[in-house]
Motif scaffolding. Sequence first.
Motif, PDB file in Angstrom:
ATOM      1  N   VAL A   1      54.289 -34.427   3.441  1.00  0.00           N
ATOM      2  CA  VAL A   1      55.362 -33.424   3.466  1.00  0.00           C
ATOM      3  C   VAL A   1      54.892 -32.089   4.028  1.00  0.00           C
ATOM      4  O   VAL A   1      55.538 -31.497   4.895  1.00  0.00           O
ATOM      5  CB  VAL A   1      55.956 -33.230   2.057  1.00  0.00           C
ATOM      6  N   LEU A   2      53.777 -31.573   3.547  1.00  0.00           N
ATOM      7  CA  LEU A   2      53.241 -30.313   4.052  1.00  0.00           C
ATOM      8  C   LEU A   2      51.742 -30.263   3.795  1.00  0.00           C
ATOM      9  O   LEU A   2      51.225 -30.973   2.930  1.00  0.00           O
ATOM     10  CB  LEU A   2      53.923 -29.102   3.416  1.00  0.00           C
ATOM     11  N   THR A   3      51.059 -29.416   4.543  1.00  0.00           N
ATOM     12  CA  THR A   3      49.616 -29.231   4.378  1.00  0.00           C
ATOM     13  C   THR A   3      49.363 -28.025   3.485  1.00  0.00           C
ATOM     14  O   THR A   3      49.949 -26.963   3.691  1.00  0.00           O
ATOM     15  CB  THR A   3      48.923 -29.014   5.728  1.00  0.00           C
ATOM     16  N   VAL A   4      48.504 -28.189   2.497  1.00  0.00           N
ATOM     17  CA  VAL A   4      48.098 -27.090   1.630  1.00  0.00           C
ATOM     18  C   VAL A   4      46.683 -26.677   2.021  1.00  0.00           C
ATOM     19  O   VAL A   4      45.789 -27.531   2.121  1.00  0.00           O
ATOM     20  CB  VAL A   4      48.138 -27.501   0.144  1.00  0.00           C
ATOM     21  N   LYS A   5      46.486 -25.385   2.253  1.00  0.00           N
ATOM     22  CA  LYS A   5      45.163 -24.854   2.560  1.00  0.00           C
ATOM     23  C   LYS A   5      44.761 -23.875   1.471  1.00  0.00           C
ATOM     24  O   LYS A   5      45.528 -22.984   1.114  1.00  0.00           O
ATOM     25  CB  LYS A   5      45.150 -24.146   3.915  1.00  0.00           C
ATOM     26  N   ILE A   6      43.565 -24.040   0.917  1.00  0.00           N
ATOM     27  CA  ILE A   6      43.074 -23.171  -0.147  1.00  0.00           C
ATOM     28  C   ILE A   6      42.112 -22.151   0.454  1.00  0.00           C
ATOM     29  O   ILE A   6      41.198 -22.501   1.207  1.00  0.00           O
ATOM     30  CB  ILE A   6      42.391 -23.981  -1.262  1.00  0.00           C
ATOM     31  N   LEU A   7      42.315 -20.883   0.133  1.00  0.00           N
ATOM     32  CA  LEU A   7      41.512 -19.788   0.669  1.00  0.00           C
ATOM     33  C   LEU A   7      40.653 -19.155  -0.414  1.00  0.00           C
ATOM     34  O   LEU A   7      41.133 -18.888  -1.519  1.00  0.00           O
ATOM     35  CB  LEU A   7      42.428 -18.711   1.256  1.00  0.00           C
ATOM     36  N   ASN A   8      39.414 -18.899  -0.087  1.00  0.00           N
ATOM     37  CA  ASN A   8      38.501 -18.194  -0.981  1.00  0.00           C
ATOM     38  C   ASN A   8      38.674 -16.697  -0.775  1.00  0.00           C
ATOM     39  O   ASN A   8      38.237 -16.132   0.231  1.00  0.00           O
ATOM     40  CB  ASN A   8      37.060 -18.611  -0.686  1.00  0.00           C
ATOM     41  N   LYS A   9      39.310 -16.037  -1.728  1.00  0.00           N
ATOM     42  CA  LYS A   9      39.523 -14.597  -1.667  1.00  0.00           C
ATOM     43  C   LYS A   9      38.887 -13.917  -2.880  1.00  0.00           C
ATOM     44  O   LYS A   9      39.448 -12.982  -3.458  1.00  0.00           O
ATOM     45  CB  LYS A   9      41.018 -14.298  -1.583  1.00  0.00           C
ATOM     46  N   THR A  10      37.673 -14.378  -3.225  1.00  0.00           N
ATOM     47  CA  THR A  10      36.953 -13.819  -4.370  1.00  0.00           C
ATOM     48  C   THR A  10      36.070 -12.639  -3.977  1.00  0.00           C
ATOM     49  O   THR A  10      35.263 -12.174  -4.780  1.00  0.00           O
ATOM     50  CB  THR A  10      36.094 -14.897  -5.048  1.00  0.00           C
ATOM     51  N   ASN A  11      36.203 -12.163  -2.742  1.00  0.00           N
ATOM     52  CA  ASN A  11      35.452 -10.982  -2.271  1.00  0.00           C
ATOM     53  C   ASN A  11      33.941 -11.159  -2.418  1.00  0.00           C
ATOM     54  O   ASN A  11      33.221 -10.222  -2.771  1.00  0.00           O
ATOM     55  CB  ASN A  11      35.919  -9.721  -3.005  1.00  0.00           C
TER      56      ASN A  11
END
Length: 328
Positions: free
Chosen positions: A74-84
Amino acid sequence: MPPTAASVFHRRRPAYLLATAAAALMVTGAMTTGTPAAHASGAPAAPATRLAAGEQPPDSFWGDTSSIPEAKNVLTVKILNKTNGKYPDDQVYWTFNNETHSIAEQPYLDMPANSAGRMYFHLGAPDGKYSDFIEFTVGDDVFNGNTTRVDAFAVKLAMRLHAHDGYDVQVGEDYQTFQEDRAATFQKFRDEVPTEFKALADDDTRIPAPGSHPDFRAGGKYANYLSDYAKSVGIDAPTSDITGCAGVLAAEPGKCSALNRHVAGLPEADWSKPELYYKDAPANYYAKFWHDHSINNLAYGFPYDDYAGQSSFVSHGDPQWLEVAVGW
């Protein structure tokens, strides 16, 4: 007003029906950020200044969205590391459908249709003490979902949904919150809420909703914090039921939200006017804090926070991708 699709989902009842997605779109239309479709490529934005509370992250925060692979489901999920820099990619994990991976190992998920789903995010280790989630129901050609602070805050989360027709929306913690350290967020909570709510931030692993904290439950020193106010408008309920929209308020989204927002004594027509919310005590200042520090001031601070379109629930057909930012 009957319970909406999103609030039923948050009541931990059977998942909302996908047939209600069209109605949900009418509620969430006000949440569209208006980001032009041309920005969906993720081209770097101009250098961003420090944004005010409630503002969404710039496109540069979300990275190069043009490289997100097309979904086979259905859709692509992308996880981003935004822990600085607090955690490297191999220490930021996601879990879905009993499958766990680090971002370093697998930053994408080809999301299939599923009902009442959750995606969990963990920092440090898959069983680490910092863990949180988003929730959703995904149909054959529609995404319905949200970030949530109904139970607690544990990990900063924001998500951006993009559809093939150019629809583009962001919800979750705001850019300012993602830019600051976790300790600063906890201190900000203690500084901004009244005395009764400060102890919610005593445990550095999470800030629980008031109904989950012993201070606001039976026998606690603030067990009657909202009870007298509720009685003044003819509702007999303990504080924990009011903040949790349980008991006699389980099927009363308007009344429950009005009590949490301290507008229950006003004419019912005023219950849907956000400019009147949280002006006086007692009120659910835990929920207010997350509204104050969420994108477009939309958040799920209690189960019926979708009343008058104030929640972080989003719904759209023909979705293309969903990015989820995980912060510290």
